[in-house]
Design a protein around this motif. Structure first.
Motif, PDB file in Angstrom:
ATOM      1  N   ASP A  80      47.535  76.225  55.847  1.00  0.00           N
ATOM      2  CA  ASP A  80      45.995  75.324  56.388  1.00  0.00           C
ATOM      3  C   ASP A  80      46.256  75.420  57.781  1.00  0.00           C
ATOM      4  O   ASP A  80      45.058  75.775  58.602  1.00  0.00           O
ATOM      5  CB  ASP A  80      45.837  73.979  55.960  1.00  0.00           C
ATOM      6  N   TYR A  81      47.429  75.184  58.499  1.00  0.00           N
ATOM      7  CA  TYR A  81      47.457  75.007  59.960  1.00  0.00           C
ATOM      8  C   TYR A  81      47.239  76.533  60.543  1.00  0.00           C
ATOM      9  O   TYR A  81      46.693  76.116  61.816  1.00  0.00           O
ATOM     10  CB  TYR A  81      48.754  74.263  60.361  1.00  0.00           C
ATOM     11  N   ASN A  88      45.095  78.411  60.184  1.00  0.00           N
ATOM     12  CA  ASN A  88      43.661  78.567  60.196  1.00  0.00           C
ATOM     13  C   ASN A  88      43.297  77.807  61.550  1.00  0.00           C
ATOM     14  O   ASN A  88      43.195  76.617  61.444  1.00  0.00           O
ATOM     15  CB  ASN A  88      42.931  78.266  58.945  1.00  0.00           C
ATOM     16  N   GLU A 106      40.480  76.753  62.673  1.00  0.00           N
ATOM     17  CA  GLU A 106      39.467  75.829  62.278  1.00  0.00           C
ATOM     18  C   GLU A 106      40.063  74.558  61.607  1.00  0.00           C
ATOM     19  O   GLU A 106      39.053  73.509  61.450  1.00  0.00           O
ATOM     20  CB  GLU A 106      38.089  76.201  61.445  1.00  0.00           C
ATOM     21  N   TYR A 107      41.025  74.584  61.001  1.00  0.00           N
ATOM     22  CA  TYR A 107      41.501  73.201  60.298  1.00  0.00           C
ATOM     23  C   TYR A 107      41.784  72.189  61.010  1.00  0.00           C
ATOM     24  O   TYR A 107      42.466  72.104  61.844  1.00  0.00           O
ATOM     25  CB  TYR A 107      42.831  74.012  59.594  1.00  0.00           C
ATOM     26  N   GLN A 108      41.136  70.982  60.445  1.00  0.00           N
ATOM     27  CA  GLN A 108      41.339  69.779  61.034  1.00  0.00           C
ATOM     28  C   GLN A 108      41.770  68.775  60.156  1.00  0.00           C
ATOM     29  O   GLN A 108      41.661  67.471  60.458  1.00  0.00           O
ATOM     30  CB  GLN A 108      40.256  69.335  61.908  1.00  0.00           C
ATOM     31  N   LYS A 158      50.647  64.962  58.696  1.00  0.00           N
ATOM     32  CA  LYS A 158      49.259  65.646  58.260  1.00  0.00           C
ATOM     33  C   LYS A 158      48.280  65.289  59.581  1.00  0.00           C
ATOM     34  O   LYS A 158      48.152  64.182  59.730  1.00  0.00           O
ATOM     35  CB  LYS A 158      48.757  65.348  57.036  1.00  0.00           C
ATOM     36  N   HIS A 208      47.339  70.623  65.542  1.00  0.00           N
ATOM     37  CA  HIS A 208      46.305  69.532  65.286  1.00  0.00           C
ATOM     38  C   HIS A 208      46.303  68.912  66.551  1.00  0.00           C
ATOM     39  O   HIS A 208      44.972  69.276  67.127  1.00  0.00           O
ATOM     40  CB  HIS A 208      46.562  68.591  64.081  1.00  0.00           C
TER      41      HIS A 208
END
Ligand code: 13P
Ligand code: SF4
Length: 317
Positions: free
Chosen positions: A3-4, A6, A8-10, A40, A252
């Motif tokens: 996920d990270y 990507n 756009e992943y928040q 996370k 993040h």
């Protein structure tokens, strides 16, 4: 792809009622929520403070709250318990341990010390309180070189991370560092071929890495620093592209703090499965039940605290 990876992943959207519940429970309990950068994104977003190991210890020591909910791994909550015995320290997820900390058992360290009379022990905070209690001083990745240099002895046994020890030895050649065969599986698994390919694909990118990576990987990097040091560097740098060789949780805050910068990561995921065990519902449960409590027994606390306090007296980078 994780996920990270990507851009756009928040993290998942946090439902308003869940956010409100955490806020209300934390206020009712006079609790503060501390989270490591490797947790996370949604954990970062509800935490009162997000930091690296040293920053979290300092924050735990200075907060006034009665309760600390720790989102991280077991040794971090233990360090908070050492520093704040009067506070109730809860580890959001009791199963979140650190495999590197488990690579040094107190009995084995006691044996090794007996083989090396007069050699002081420098222990990375990623260790149990029982191991800290057998150590002369602790360090984190943010202060390892300064702590090593602050020690009077020329010869030092360093536990448990052999990669961090080798890195520190290189920067303090005046010391003789005896290593312990521990490592962080998340950082140690990086493979050189993949890093060389990533560098070739992004020749303008600055390669930044955590010192828990192996020496052959660190030899290919431009900047080596602790988690917060790497975030600070990428945030403040004029450069626009970075290859990030540490746990992907840092992406993040990096994306939140920067605009127009690109962060590349190796295909081999750098994910600490233990840090990711901490969930929002664990925080709710911990606040509701005031469990699981992490409390270091008094006989271990005294000597372990001494090693941590000596470290905290050494200024950070
Ligand atoms: P720092 O938080 O000291 O950078 O260490 C990284 C780590 O592996 C924490 O478990
Ligand atoms: Fe332990 Fe490595 Fe996870 Fe940090 S990233 S908690 S050192 S396994």
């Amino acid at each position: 792809m994780t996920d990270y990876q990507n851009p756009e992943y928040q993290g998942p959207e946090i439902p308003d009622d869940l956010r409100q519940t955490i806020k209300r429970l934390a206020a009712d309990r006079d609790a503060v929520i501390l989270a490591h950068y490797y947790c996370k994104p949604e954990i970062h977003d509800v935490a009162d403070f997000v930091g690296d190991s040293l920053g979290l210890s300092q924050e735990a020591a200075k907060r006034q709250a009665k309760v600390i909910v720790f989102c991280g791994v077991h040794f971090m909550a233990e360090t908070a318990s050492l520093l704040c015995p009067e506070k109730t320290v809860l580890l959001a997820n009791i199963d979140s341990g650190c495999p590197m900390a488990d690579m040094v058992a107190p009995e084995d360290l006691a044996k090794r010390k007996a083989e090396l009379p007069g050699v002081p022990v420098l222990t990375y905070v990623n260790s149990s309180a029982a191991v800290k209690a057998l150590s002369d001083i602790c360090c984190t990745s943010a202060n390892v070189v300064k702590v090593l240099r602050s020690m009077a002895s020329d010869k030092i046994l360093m536990t448990p991370d052999k990669n961090l020890a080798t890195y520190a030895q290189k920067l303090a050649p005046e010391k003789e560092v005896i290593t312990w065969p521990g490592f962080c599986p998340t950082h140690h698994r990086l493979n050189l071929k993949e890093i060389l390919e990533l560098k070739a694909a992004h020749p303008k990118a600055v390669v930044v890495a955590h010192p828990e990576c192996q020496p052959k990987i660190l030899a290919e990097t431009d900047v080596i620093s602790s988690t917060s040091g790497l975030i600070k560097y990428c945030t403040e740098s004029e450069e626009k592209e970075f290859i990030i060789l540490t746990e992907e949780g840092v992406l993040h805050p990096l994306r939140k703090k920067t605009r127009g910068k690109t962060f590349y990561t190796p295909k081999t995921p750098m994910i600490c499965p233990n840090m990711k065990k901490n969930k929002l519902l664990d925080i709710v449960k911990a606040l509701e039940t005031l469990t699981p409590v992490i409390k270091v027994p008094d006989e271990i606390r005294g000597p372990a605290l001494r090693a941590v306090e000596l470290m905290m007296a050494v200024p950070r980078d």
